[in-house]
Design a protein around this motif. Structure first.
Motif, PDB file in Angstrom:
ATOM      1  N   GLY A   1      38.697  73.531  29.517  1.00 47.71           N
ATOM      2  CA  GLY A   1      37.613  72.808  30.157  1.00 47.71           C
ATOM      3  C   GLY A   1      37.905  71.350  30.423  1.00 47.71           C
ATOM      4  N   VAL A   2      39.226  71.005  30.574  1.00 43.58           N
ATOM      5  CA  VAL A   2      39.596  69.622  30.835  1.00 43.58           C
ATOM      6  C   VAL A   2      40.667  69.601  31.916  1.00 43.58           C
ATOM      7  CG1 VAL A   2      39.074  68.890  28.475  1.00 43.58           C
ATOM      8  CG2 VAL A   2      41.406  69.622  29.065  1.00 43.58           C
ATOM      9  N   GLU A   3      40.941  68.411  32.457  1.00 47.23           N
ATOM     10  CA  GLU A   3      42.041  68.242  33.378  1.00 47.23           C
ATOM     11  C   GLU A   3      43.359  68.307  32.609  1.00 47.23           C
ATOM     12  OE1 GLU A   3      41.911  68.010  36.654  1.00 47.23           O
ATOM     13  OE2 GLU A   3      39.710  68.153  36.661  1.00 47.23           O
ATOM     14  N   ALA A   4      44.411  68.713  33.299  1.00 47.97           N
ATOM     15  CA  ALA A   4      45.715  68.820  32.643  1.00 47.97           C
ATOM     16  C   ALA A   4      46.145  67.505  32.013  1.00 47.97           C
ATOM     17  CB  ALA A   4      46.765  69.297  33.653  1.00 47.97           C
ATOM     18  N   MET A   5      45.825  66.386  32.653  1.00 52.23           N
ATOM     19  CA  MET A   5      46.243  65.086  32.135  1.00 52.23           C
ATOM     20  C   MET A   5      45.682  64.815  30.745  1.00 52.23           C
ATOM     21  SD  MET A   5      48.378  63.754  34.167  1.00 52.23           S
ATOM     22  CE  MET A   5      48.399  62.126  33.423  1.00 52.23           C
ATOM     23  N   ALA A   6      44.521  65.409  30.435  1.00 53.46           N
ATOM     24  CA  ALA A   6      43.912  65.186  29.124  1.00 53.46           C
ATOM     25  C   ALA A   6      44.764  65.771  27.999  1.00 53.46           C
ATOM     26  CB  ALA A   6      42.509  65.792  29.091  1.00 53.46           C
ATOM     27  N   LEU A   7      45.600  66.750  28.331  1.00 49.51           N
ATOM     28  CA  LEU A   7      46.416  67.402  27.309  1.00 49.51           C
ATOM     29  C   LEU A   7      47.601  66.548  26.880  1.00 49.51           C
ATOM     30  CD1 LEU A   7      46.555  71.047  28.740  1.00 49.51           C
ATOM     31  CD2 LEU A   7      44.910  70.068  27.124  1.00 49.51           C
ATOM     32  N   TYR A   8      48.033  65.628  27.756  1.00 47.36           N
ATOM     33  CA  TYR A   8      49.221  64.836  27.454  1.00 47.36           C
ATOM     34  C   TYR A   8      48.992  63.864  26.295  1.00 47.36           C
ATOM     35  CZ  TYR A   8      51.282  66.795  31.646  1.00 47.36           C
ATOM     36  OH  TYR A   8      51.797  67.677  32.583  1.00 47.36           O
ATOM     37  N   ARG A   9      47.760  63.684  25.911  1.00 45.06           N
ATOM     38  CA  ARG A   9      47.466  62.870  24.723  1.00 45.06           C
ATOM     39  C   ARG A   9      47.944  63.573  23.461  1.00 45.06           C
ATOM     40  NH1 ARG A   9      41.342  61.045  22.820  1.00 45.06           N
ATOM     41  NH2 ARG A   9      41.953  60.052  20.846  1.00 45.06           N
ATOM     42  N   TYR A  10      48.030  64.899  23.514  1.00 49.65           N
ATOM     43  CA  TYR A  10      48.374  65.694  22.325  1.00 49.65           C
ATOM     44  C   TYR A  10      49.776  66.287  22.417  1.00 49.65           C
ATOM     45  CZ  TYR A  10      43.338  65.268  22.303  1.00 49.65           C
ATOM     46  OH  TYR A  10      42.060  64.760  22.348  1.00 49.65           O
ATOM     47  N   VAL A  11      50.250  66.587  23.630  1.00 50.42           N
ATOM     48  CA  VAL A  11      51.619  67.084  23.850  1.00 50.42           C
ATOM     49  C   VAL A  11      52.165  66.400  25.100  1.00 50.42           C
ATOM     50  CG1 VAL A  11      51.441  69.310  22.667  1.00 50.42           C
ATOM     51  CG2 VAL A  11      50.625  69.113  25.016  1.00 50.42           C
ATOM     52  N   PRO A  12      53.342  65.767  25.009  1.00 50.61           N
ATOM     53  CA  PRO A  12      53.861  64.997  26.152  1.00 50.61           C
ATOM     54  C   PRO A  12      54.171  65.832  27.390  1.00 50.61           C
ATOM     55  CG  PRO A  12      54.935  64.328  24.112  1.00 50.61           C
ATOM     56  CD  PRO A  12      54.155  65.568  23.795  1.00 50.61           C
ATOM     57  N   GLY A  13      54.396  67.129  27.218  1.00 46.85           N
ATOM     58  CA  GLY A  13      54.728  67.967  28.358  1.00 46.85           C
ATOM     59  C   GLY A  13      54.859  69.418  27.933  1.00 46.85           C
ATOM     60  N   ARG A  14      55.215  70.280  28.891  1.00 46.02           N
ATOM     61  CA  ARG A  14      55.289  71.718  28.615  1.00 46.02           C
ATOM     62  C   ARG A  14      56.357  72.041  27.572  1.00 46.02           C
ATOM     63  NH1 ARG A  14      57.540  76.637  30.398  1.00 46.02           N
ATOM     64  NH2 ARG A  14      56.018  78.328  30.638  1.00 46.02           N
ATOM     65  N   GLU A  15      57.498  71.355  27.627  1.00 44.53           N
ATOM     66  CA  GLU A  15      58.555  71.648  26.667  1.00 44.53           C
ATOM     67  C   GLU A  15      58.105  71.359  25.242  1.00 44.53           C
ATOM     68  OE1 GLU A  15      61.540  73.158  27.406  1.00 44.53           O
ATOM     69  OE2 GLU A  15      60.427  73.402  29.283  1.00 44.53           O
ATOM     70  N   GLN A  16      57.442  70.222  25.048  1.00 44.81           N
ATOM     71  CA  GLN A  16      56.931  69.884  23.722  1.00 44.81           C
ATOM     72  C   GLN A  16      55.801  70.825  23.319  1.00 44.81           C
ATOM     73  OE1 GLN A  16      57.446  67.718  26.199  1.00 44.81           O
ATOM     74  NE2 GLN A  16      59.150  66.498  25.413  1.00 44.81           N
ATOM     75  N   LEU A  17      55.051  71.297  24.314  1.00 39.51           N
ATOM     76  CA  LEU A  17      54.004  72.276  24.036  1.00 39.51           C
ATOM     77  C   LEU A  17      54.611  73.565  23.486  1.00 39.51           C
ATOM     78  CD1 LEU A  17      51.019  73.253  24.299  1.00 39.51           C
ATOM     79  CD2 LEU A  17      51.605  74.006  26.623  1.00 39.51           C
ATOM     80  N   LEU A  18      55.697  74.028  24.099  1.00 41.30           N
ATOM     81  CA  LEU A  18      56.343  75.255  23.641  1.00 41.30           C
ATOM     82  C   LEU A  18      56.947  75.074  22.250  1.00 41.30           C
ATOM     83  CD1 LEU A  18      58.071  76.561  26.894  1.00 41.30           C
ATOM     84  CD2 LEU A  18      55.853  77.203  25.925  1.00 41.30           C
ATOM     85  N   ASP A  19      57.516  73.898  21.980  1.00 41.71           N
ATOM     86  CA  ASP A  19      58.026  73.622  20.638  1.00 41.71           C
ATOM     87  C   ASP A  19      56.898  73.708  19.615  1.00 41.71           C
ATOM     88  OD1 ASP A  19      60.557  73.231  21.622  1.00 41.71           O
ATOM     89  OD2 ASP A  19      60.422  71.038  21.631  1.00 41.71           O
ATOM     90  N   GLY A  20      55.755  73.138  19.950  1.00 42.68           N
ATOM     91  CA  GLY A  20      54.608  73.175  19.046  1.00 42.68           C
ATOM     92  C   GLY A  20      54.080  74.583  18.849  1.00 42.68           C
TER      93      GLY A  20
END
Length: 268
Positions: free
Chosen positions: A70-89
């Motif tokens: 329920g947020v814009e994609a940019m809001a996620l970068y506060r918690y994960v810098p990008g998709r690669e870091q998201l996959l690591d997490g």
């Protein structure tokens, strides 16, 4: 402990979510439309795991994940810098389910074989609960690229090596055990999830390996660092030959006794 001899009478696989009463251990995800105020890193990762479980890894983008939350994609970068870091997490969060599994012991209090058996079933429960996520465990670039096999979770490698060394294994034999055990376990489970239609092909580029190595504090894994010279050896050919010989010896027992292989034959 959930083991191969504890299959329910109805034939349900005891390591499957169904055999565990539907338990999958997914981290809580923020509800769609909950907005930025309901987000934190843990919920973002939980939503990513849930998304991959339902839609597959290839469908995951920051935009689609943001839409689910329920947020814009940019809001996620506060918690994960990008998709690669998201996959690591995602990988780290899924592996961390091992540490919340009551049947997996963090110490070999009942012997090293019991420890390894419990760990194997714990990892299999993760694979069956998250078949679309599990290939990332073996294909994400490791923070210590010289570890062979290159398992993403150094926490797992560190715990494994420490436990076996504490159980009387030499450093050399502990590394050999890690190689044999992880190669068997990951190879078997990757084949098992592939039979469910999951793609196993690695999606990592060399840049991802460099980023992983540059962003991880290896001082948290002193045993892994100390054993770098052993963990970096490529013994693939010798290990393959040894595993093949063990298999042929097992089949010789099957032939001699004129029966189908049983669970206990693995140690024959």
């Amino acid at each position: 402990m959930t083991g191969p001899d504890q299959t329910p009478d109805d034939g349900t696989d005891p390591d499957s979510p169904e055999g565990r009463g539907g338990a999958a251990g997914v981290l809580p995800a923020a509800r769609p439309g909950s907005g930025r105020s309901g987000l934190d890193r843990r919920r973002v990762l939980g939503a990513a795991i849930e998304f991959i479980d339902e839609e597959g890894l290839d469908a995951l983008t920051m935009r689609r994940l943001g839409s689910r939350l329920g947020v814009e994609a940019m809001a996620l970068y506060r918690y994960v810098p990008g998709r690669e870091q998201l996959l690591d997490g995602v990988v780290e969060s899924v592996i961390d389910e091992l540490y919340g599994d009551p049947d997996v012991h963090l110490a070999a209090s009942h012997g090293w074989q019991d420890y390894l058996q419990r760990l194997a079933h714990g990892v299999r429960r993760i694979a069956l609960a998250h078949p679309e996520v599990f290939p990332l465990v073996a294909t994400r670039p490791p923070a210590a690229p010289w570890v062979r096999p290159p398992l993403r979770s150094l926490r797992w490698v560190e715990s494994f090596l420490d436990t076996l060394i504490d159980s009387g294994f030499s450093e050399e034999s502990a590394v050999a055990a890690y190689r044999a055990y992880s190669s068997f376990l990951l190879g078997h489970l990757l084949l098992e999830v592939s039979q469910k239609g999951v793609s196993i092909s690695p999606r990592d580029q060399p840049e991802g390996v460099r980023q992983a190595a540059a962003t991880t504090d290896l001082s948290e894994y002193p045993t892994v660092v100390r054993l770098e010279s052993l963990l970096s050896l490529d013994e693939s050919a010798a290990e393959f030959e040894e595993a093949l010989e063990n298999l042929l010896e097992r089949l010789e027992v099957v032939l001699r006794e004129g029966r189908t292989p049983q669970r206990g034959d693995a140690g024959s």
